[in-house]
Design an enzyme around this catalytic site. Structure first.
Site, PDB file in Angstrom:
ATOM      1  N   CYS A  46     -44.669 -33.810  28.395  1.00 41.13           N
ATOM      2  CA  CYS A  46     -43.522 -34.717  28.435  1.00 41.13           C
ATOM      3  C   CYS A  46     -42.649 -34.577  27.188  1.00 41.13           C
ATOM      4  O   CYS A  46     -41.429 -34.404  27.298  1.00 41.13           O
ATOM      5  CB  CYS A  46     -43.992 -36.156  28.624  1.00 41.13           C
ATOM      6  SG  CYS A  46     -45.390 -36.633  27.587  1.00 41.13           S
ATOM      7  N   TYR A  47     -43.245 -34.642  25.999  1.00 41.26           N
ATOM      8  CA  TYR A  47     -42.432 -34.452  24.795  1.00 41.26           C
ATOM      9  C   TYR A  47     -41.727 -33.089  24.838  1.00 41.26           C
ATOM     10  O   TYR A  47     -40.517 -33.004  24.591  1.00 41.26           O
ATOM     11  CB  TYR A  47     -43.300 -34.540  23.532  1.00 41.26           C
ATOM     12  CG  TYR A  47     -43.761 -35.922  23.143  1.00 41.26           C
ATOM     13  CD1 TYR A  47     -42.849 -36.938  22.851  1.00 41.26           C
ATOM     14  CD2 TYR A  47     -45.111 -36.231  23.036  1.00 41.26           C
ATOM     15  CE1 TYR A  47     -43.272 -38.215  22.469  1.00 41.26           C
ATOM     16  CE2 TYR A  47     -45.540 -37.505  22.659  1.00 41.26           C
ATOM     17  CZ  TYR A  47     -44.626 -38.486  22.372  1.00 41.26           C
ATOM     18  OH  TYR A  47     -45.051 -39.736  21.996  1.00 41.26           O
TER      19      TYR A  47
END
Lengths: 347, 347, 347, 347
Positions: free
Chosen positions: A151-152
């Site tokens: 996600c990051y």
């Protein structure tokens, strides 16, 4: 066309499998025919995830008992480490989107360093394509095994990769302060994730040592064609879903904020899921939650020569299950947005 | 087939119009061709509701400037009072789902008593059909003007109407303690709805005097064929969406909790959106948020002869916009669930 | 000894006056004898702030009707702009702690630039002492008028001022990503502060233009004895109280993270309210909420030569009312911690 | 005067011990000299509860190693079951406030039925005084061992006991719908208490079978001098602290809501910690959080002859640690409110 198997559904209630089930519930071309979960074998999915009791789903089976004869593709939602062995054992004709970190790092030594054990399927690692859809669309279309991004890394690479490729920002002093909802922080019944520990507060974690760092640096280094080292500070926010990455960058000599904006604008002009906001509108995480969108924008800094870039995603959709479905659509020759038109749930 | 107009979009940011836009974004048969908003006329919807900037929508127009020539149906999301006049002025061939309270009460004297002014369209009131879909499906199918139910009334009547019709519960001492997320409590920029006033707390409001009382009593009285007076205490909970109604009832002589359960089970067996949970599973609001589902269950009380019924909905979907789309689907001869397959967003 | 007046209590429910009342409720030496509030004159404080109905307080009076003959000191909680005129009109023997921004900026031209009007009491500005207690204790002790610092400036200057004075960090490229609870973002009934707009999300605001910037730059520039320009991005978090400032800095040549740590340790060794955490413990906002503490720590960055400093406070206590009481204690010759021993309310 | 030991501090991070430490930090007469925690023996309290690192506390010791020679009183914060044996083993001269459920039920058969094992210290049970301070003040003053009430029982009995004693309400059909923050629901790292499972939602739990039922029924039955059976439905709310009990009651013939109000008013007129609100003001949990207050009020029901009573407390203060300190103050001959003047932390 297209039936799918979903692996590793039940080990964690906050796991990714239910998010994929939610998306596939509205997918006109995919049908779930097999769901595996070793510890919950024999149970119904809806008894483990009561918000999905309305779905007509196959019972959970142990992976060794799964019948893949009627399966075209697999979403693999297992913890890192175990995934490598399991994917090795799957029939070769299956298309696979792996949501773990197991095949994201091209350098298996780097994998060993960050994950604490030697890679167990180096030959598959070579085959795997990194699934950052908008950046690597053509490779994904032809892939058999896609390593779905973290996600990051998704929220950071979508704005920074094009800017680095175009040499609009410097490679030194890229400083990232990122904020994630709790669903991104893990899934087990850990004291640190209790309501009483999380609600009404914020704290940083994993300063310097977060496992998404090598994934981001790999992507930025490839774009730069030279080694990039980032400063990365993730924070845990008292919210369930949502992720904001704030990127503080130095612009290349002579480059302006407007140049950054225009380059991102032309890069993502035709994209359905990546949107550069107008004017000085600030991306809010709550405006993308529940959807596959990434909203971003660029701002001038008070320090001359610097810019601030902010991107937001739903960490469980564009940061995980949504991008996974987007990738499988591509791999199966379907329209990329199929089943992904869920609009943000706001408020 | 079928294009729709959406009225009264912009007076309130937390208003219902954006929730309908969200649902229609995935509706294969409806297209939004006109959007009215007097105070925001000329603006783009996405600039008022940034989470919907990705939608390609007509600009907002003042209602007097709206062109209904290409419109088949209208969702009316205006505040009560004003709605009566406006609907009177609309072309007669339009199908209308009104989300305000204006046409819910059959007795215009009761309307005047609770809303403080004489009804302005009594002839339309006579024509209006109350839109509690699962209870009044046939009437809705043939209606031109549907009065979409309130959120509390939906969550209360779905379980109680069948039990009262079957004479399984007594009409006296029906005690309801209901809990709503903040989106149900109003929409304006009121001090009482600030984050700082709402977060991390609960309080009752409108004890005895909540405007949903006459709507509920009307429905229960019709089911009972005699006047029913309820005890109703709504509570405001520190959450955005979700509604739980807890109903404490006395069973008719000889009736057991199992009888209540079986009757609700057979009543809602074939329904897509109303689900009686298995065994002693407790409905959680968070398991329906974002969806058009109503989950319910029945429990034994410690006091002999009494039962406890709990139902949950998303107040903005089954309690408002979702049921509105469900009703218009019926009115247009479409499958009732079209565009409503959004699964709950959990966590 | 010591009675106090509290000005401007009622214009805003989320205002600062009730926080001071809360602290003074347990203060052994201060008694509230006058409370002013022009618009709420004649009302009881407890009817405006129901959580304080148990307190025996004087009724609110208009400021022009206030009798200061029995008053030793005043907390002034009025909006900026109005404060300057009102303080000019107060009896000269009163000690004053002003919680507005009116006397924080020494340069009245800078005030005019950021607040949009000429300063109305330049002579008082010259007299005012900036109330960052641990940094300017001696000046505060002898002050008549103290300008209580803003919340962001408190959380940023407490770690950075000593490091800059000791020349341990460079003055260029000080990048600050700060996060605040909603109580810090304003107090009026604005749409942007509704529960539905804030809960479960994060967004940046006031990028480049937040009014706390000149206050921080003033403090850092004085410490540096040269002009410092910062990068400052505040974020609004879905929490009521709490503030985290993350400061990304370049160390001076040859300086290590351990040097920063040791210098902060010796600077704040004897302080009751400023605590450097042990080892690699990360400051959490929830561990200081409700208290006057500032917790901080220093971390190594992945980029060589850089460090990350994190500080947390309760924006309404150490960032406002608590520091105000701390300052008045000093000004009245009382123990600095009197009335301020409220421990954090966790969870 | 008065030093205290605190037992069982560390088994749970959300445990009660840190709440007592917080209160004693400002108590002028109590000093903590011994803190026990078998599993965390040797550790510092502040390393287990970082929000209390500023407190100078003795290190944790195993209970078998605790030196009680310098101890006057003990707060016992252990899980039920274990507490009975441990209190049996303590020196007899110690005053003890037990915060577990072990000595609350006078009938040891009832204890065995609800807790699943025979009572292990029946002789102590006989000696124990139930610590509902405002109701049993004289008995508590002379007690050696006080069984501190549960949170639900405190919030329910404070309004109902006086009304039942005065025969103003009927004993049949007392229906209670109660809502608690998560800190009241348990303390372990259970999946059900994760942020992702709790935030933005509500659900009922323990319908019919919550262990606080026999405690409430005991108190109400004693007040009535006859057996009372209640309907009790607790709900878990997405908040950390706070408890609201809504009690739906039938009034005795001829009794009015005003009679209930007046009786509660005269009962609690001189009390510092129990407040009947004025007029129709509704108690909000957030107006008591962080304090030892109980706010309550009485409302008319739509059903003639019925009334609705609402009370709110902080479940961890008046519902646990605050009432414990209040009781020990009494037992030690100190002013009852000593150390308890923490005002509510709002917002």
């Amino acid at each position: 066309m297209g039936s799918t198997a979903l692996g590793g559904a039940a080990p964690a209630r906050a796991g990714l499998a239910p998010k994929i089930v939610r998306l596939l519930a509205n997918h006109p071309q995919f049908r779930i025919t097999v769901m595996t979960a070793d510890r919950k074998a024999g149970e119904q999915f809806g008894s483990v995830f009561p918000h999905l009791i309305t779905q007509d789903l196959p019972n959970l089976v142990a992976i060794k008992d799964a019948d893949f004869s009627d399966v075209d593709a697999v979403f693999c939602c297992l913890p890192h480490g175990t995934t490598q062995e399991i994917i090795k054992g799957l029939p070769k004709q299956l298309k696979i989107v792996d949501l773990s970190a197991d095949f994201r790092l091209r350098d298996i030594n780097e994998y060993a360093e960050w994950y604490g054990h030697a890679h167990r399927a180096p030959e598959l690692q070579e085959e795997a394509v990194y699934g950052l859809t908008e950046v690597l669309r053509d490779e994904i279309r032809n892939a058999r095994l896609v390593a779905n991004p973290g996600c990051y890394p998704t929220s950071i690479q979508l704005p920074l990769v094009p800017l680095i490729k175009a040499k609009l920002i410097k490679l030194s002093n890229i400083i990232i302060d990122a904020k994630s909802g709790v669903t991104g922080a893990g899934r087990g019944a850990k004291e640190a994730n209790l309501y009483t520990e999380i609600a009404e507060g914020i704290h940083a974690y994993g300063i310097k040592g977060h496992r998404h760092v090598p994934e981001v640096e790999q992507g930025l280094s490839e774009a730069a064609e030279s080694k990039v080292t980032i400063s990365f500070t993730p924070n845990l926010i008292c919210m369930k879903r949502g992720m904001q990455s704030t990127m503080f960058v130095e612009m290349a000599p002579g480059v302006t904020v407007s140049d950054l904006y225009q380059h991102l604008k032309s890069t993502y002009e035709g994209e359905e899921f990546v949107k550069l906001l107008n004017g000085s509108n600030v991306p809010h995480t709550r405006h993308v939650v529940g959807s596959n969108y990434c909203f971003m924008n660029v701002f001038e800094d008070r320090i001359p020569g610097r810019a601030i870039i902010i991107s937001v995603i739903d960490n469980l959709v564009k940061g995980a299950s949504g991008q996974a479905v987007q990738n499988l659509n591509l791999m199966m020759g379907l329209p990329e947005n199929m089943g992904l038109q869920y609009q943000p749930l706001f408020p």
